[in-house]
Design an enzyme around this catalytic site. Structure first.
Site, PDB file in Angstrom:
ATOM      1  N   GLY A 187       0.935  -1.081   0.116  1.00  0.00           N
ATOM      2  CA  GLY A 187       0.047   0.182  -0.108  1.00  0.00           C
ATOM      3  C   GLY A 187       0.932   1.279  -0.017  1.00  0.00           C
ATOM      4  N   HIS A 188       1.870   1.104   0.874  1.00  0.00           N
ATOM      5  CA  HIS A 188       2.961   2.340   0.848  1.00  0.00           C
ATOM      6  C   HIS A 188       3.394   2.592  -0.452  1.00  0.00           C
ATOM      7  CE1 HIS A 188       2.698   1.300   5.425  1.00  0.00           C
ATOM      8  NE2 HIS A 188       2.268   2.470   5.475  1.00  0.00           N
ATOM      9  N   GLN A 199      -0.343  10.976  17.758  1.00  0.00           N
ATOM     10  CA  GLN A 199      -1.690  10.677  17.485  1.00  0.00           C
ATOM     11  C   GLN A 199      -2.081   9.359  17.859  1.00  0.00           C
ATOM     12  OE1 GLN A 199      -0.202  10.502  13.244  1.00  0.00           O
ATOM     13  NE2 GLN A 199      -1.030   8.519  13.221  1.00  0.00           N
ATOM     14  N   ARG A 214      -0.629  -2.991  10.547  1.00  0.00           N
ATOM     15  CA  ARG A 214      -1.231  -3.542  11.940  1.00  0.00           C
ATOM     16  C   ARG A 214      -1.495  -4.981  11.647  1.00  0.00           C
ATOM     17  NH1 ARG A 214      -2.982   2.086  13.274  1.00  0.00           N
ATOM     18  NH2 ARG A 214      -2.117   2.563  15.238  1.00  0.00           N
TER      19      ARG A 214
HETATM   20  P1  AMP Z   1       0.703   4.454   7.731  1.00  0.00           P
HETATM   21  O1  AMP Z   1       1.890   4.213   7.763  1.00  0.00           O
HETATM   22  O2  AMP Z   1      -0.329   3.434   8.089  1.00  0.00           O
HETATM   23  O3  AMP Z   1       0.301   5.825   8.683  1.00  0.00           O
HETATM   24  O4  AMP Z   1       0.150   5.010   6.377  1.00  0.00           O
HETATM   25  C1  AMP Z   1       0.811   5.942   5.763  1.00  0.00           C
HETATM   26  C2  AMP Z   1      -0.024   6.068   4.237  1.00  0.00           C
HETATM   27  O5  AMP Z   1      -0.248   4.943   3.691  1.00  0.00           O
HETATM   28  C3  AMP Z   1      -1.430   6.779   4.748  1.00  0.00           C
HETATM   29  O6  AMP Z   1      -1.656   7.729   3.551  1.00  0.00           O
HETATM   30  C4  AMP Z   1      -2.205   5.550   4.527  1.00  0.00           C
HETATM   31  O7  AMP Z   1      -3.549   5.838   4.027  1.00  0.00           O
HETATM   32  C5  AMP Z   1      -1.289   4.897   3.557  1.00  0.00           C
HETATM   33  N1  AMP Z   1      -1.728   3.550   3.372  1.00  0.00           N
HETATM   34  C6  AMP Z   1      -1.791   2.809   4.388  1.00  0.00           C
HETATM   35  N2  AMP Z   1      -2.353   1.252   4.015  1.00  0.00           N
HETATM   36  C7  AMP Z   1      -2.449   1.433   2.747  1.00  0.00           C
HETATM   37  C8  AMP Z   1      -3.249   0.643   1.404  1.00  0.00           C
HETATM   38  N3  AMP Z   1      -3.231  -0.692   1.901  1.00  0.00           N
HETATM   39  N4  AMP Z   1      -3.336   0.951   0.719  1.00  0.00           N
HETATM   40  C9  AMP Z   1      -3.010   2.374   0.288  1.00  0.00           C
HETATM   41  N5  AMP Z   1      -2.529   3.135   1.120  1.00  0.00           N
HETATM   42  C10 AMP Z   1      -2.421   2.815   2.271  1.00  0.00           C
END
Ligand code: AMP
Length: 289
Positions: A38-39, A63, A189
């Site tokens: 996703g990232h 947060q 997570r």
């Molecule tokens: P996080 O590291 O979880 O704070 O996420 C960092 C960025 O990655 C945020 O903009 C999230 O929305 C995005 N993100 C997290 N999981 C996904 C996913 N499965 N698909 C697309 N973007 C994601």
């Protein structure tokens, strides 16, 4: 351009100033690390529209509430460097907590309205922390464009509000949620889930798919849509539903009946065991899924 790890805000600003001086377009992807596909998709999207891509990695204490998973949030710095570089990042900005919040730090950016529902009810200080850290990451990396994931739907609305209200000259791009083949939205997570819980958590994407089908077939009654979400979720016995709701995708308003023109977002947050998972999907009347 290579790949560089930056720890200091002043150094990050100096690099960003230099890039701007040379006419380079800067793209930033804020993350909390433990990177997954996703990232990577956000980093690819940034690389497609920017000359220099900065991935930020900061597990932001502001947060997390006291009872949340800050101390056990998963970390793997070396793997993150590999994924970020391979996906097209040129800089990994990974400041320490002391660098971001030195003694005497006293500012909070607090956004009203859009932050007060759904996640805001369950995590009352969460979006203050997000807005404050994102503003700081922006002033450190000075981007022209920033990329976020739809996975955190309410957060995307908060970021757009922040950028509009503070007149930040930054283009915001939202990328679709990347999922495991069976449907579970990728998340750092997910590592907390046992194999059995991973399997159980498929009920989340199933519930959202059922709601999408209903709206597609003409259902606009909000209670009816909510009950489709909840009924599917409750097929799993040990699930704790924080919210499962249809809302106007732009305002998060919850009218009794949606109109034919409304974009509708289905927002779900649940706990399976001790792991809290969120997911969503948007139904847009102009682009049917
Ligand atoms: P996080 O590291 O979880 O704070 O996420 C960092 C960025 O990655 C945020 O903009 C999230 O929305 C995005 N993100 C997290 N999981 C996904 C996913 N499965 N698909 C697309 N973007 C994601």
């Amino acid at each position: 351009m290579g790949f560089e790890i930056i720890r200091s805000i002043v150094e990050m600003q100096h690099i960003a100033d230099n890039l701007r001086k040379h006419g380079k377009r800067i793209g930033v992807v804020p993350t909390m690390g433990y990177l997954h596909n996703g990232h990577a998709s956000l980093i690819h999207a940034a690389a497609a529209v920017a000359d220099a891509v900065i991935v930020t990695l900061f597990v932001n204490p502001m947060q997390f509430a006291a009872n949340e998973d800050l101390s056990r949030y998963p970390r793997d710095f070396e793997k993150d460097c590999l994924i970020a570089e391979q996906a097209g990042a040129h800089y990994l900005f990974a400041p320490s907590v002391e660098e971001m919040y030195p003694d005497g730090f006293a500012t909070t950016i607090s956004i009203k309205g859009i932050t007060e529902k759904f996640e805001g009810v369950h995590r009352p200080t969460h979006f203050d922390g997000v807005a404050t850290v994102v503003a700081k990451l922006f002033t450190a990396s000075k981007p022209h464009v920033a990329v976020f994931g739809q996975k955190d739907y309410q957060q995307t609305l908060v970021i757009k509000r922040l950028v509009a209200d503070l007149n930040l000259d930054i283009e915001i791009i939202i990328q679709p949620t990347i999922r495991e083949p069976e449907g579970l939205a990728m998340s750092s997570r997910n590592v907390y889930l046992s194999d059995e819980q991973q399997n159980q958590s498929l009920v989340i994407s199933k519930a959202i798919t059922e709601a999408l089908k209903a709206v597609q077939s003409g259902v606009r009654n909000r209670e009816q849509l909510n009950s489709i979400l909840k009924t599917t979720l409750k097929t799993l016995e040990n699930i704790e539903i924080h919210y499962a709701a249809a809302a106007n995708a732009e305002t998060l308003d919850e009218p009794d009946m949606f109109s034919e023109e409304d974009s509708i977002v289905f927002l779900v947050a649940v706990k399976i065991g001790s792991t809290r998972l969120i997911d969503n999907a948007v139904w847009n009347p102009k682009q049917k899924p």
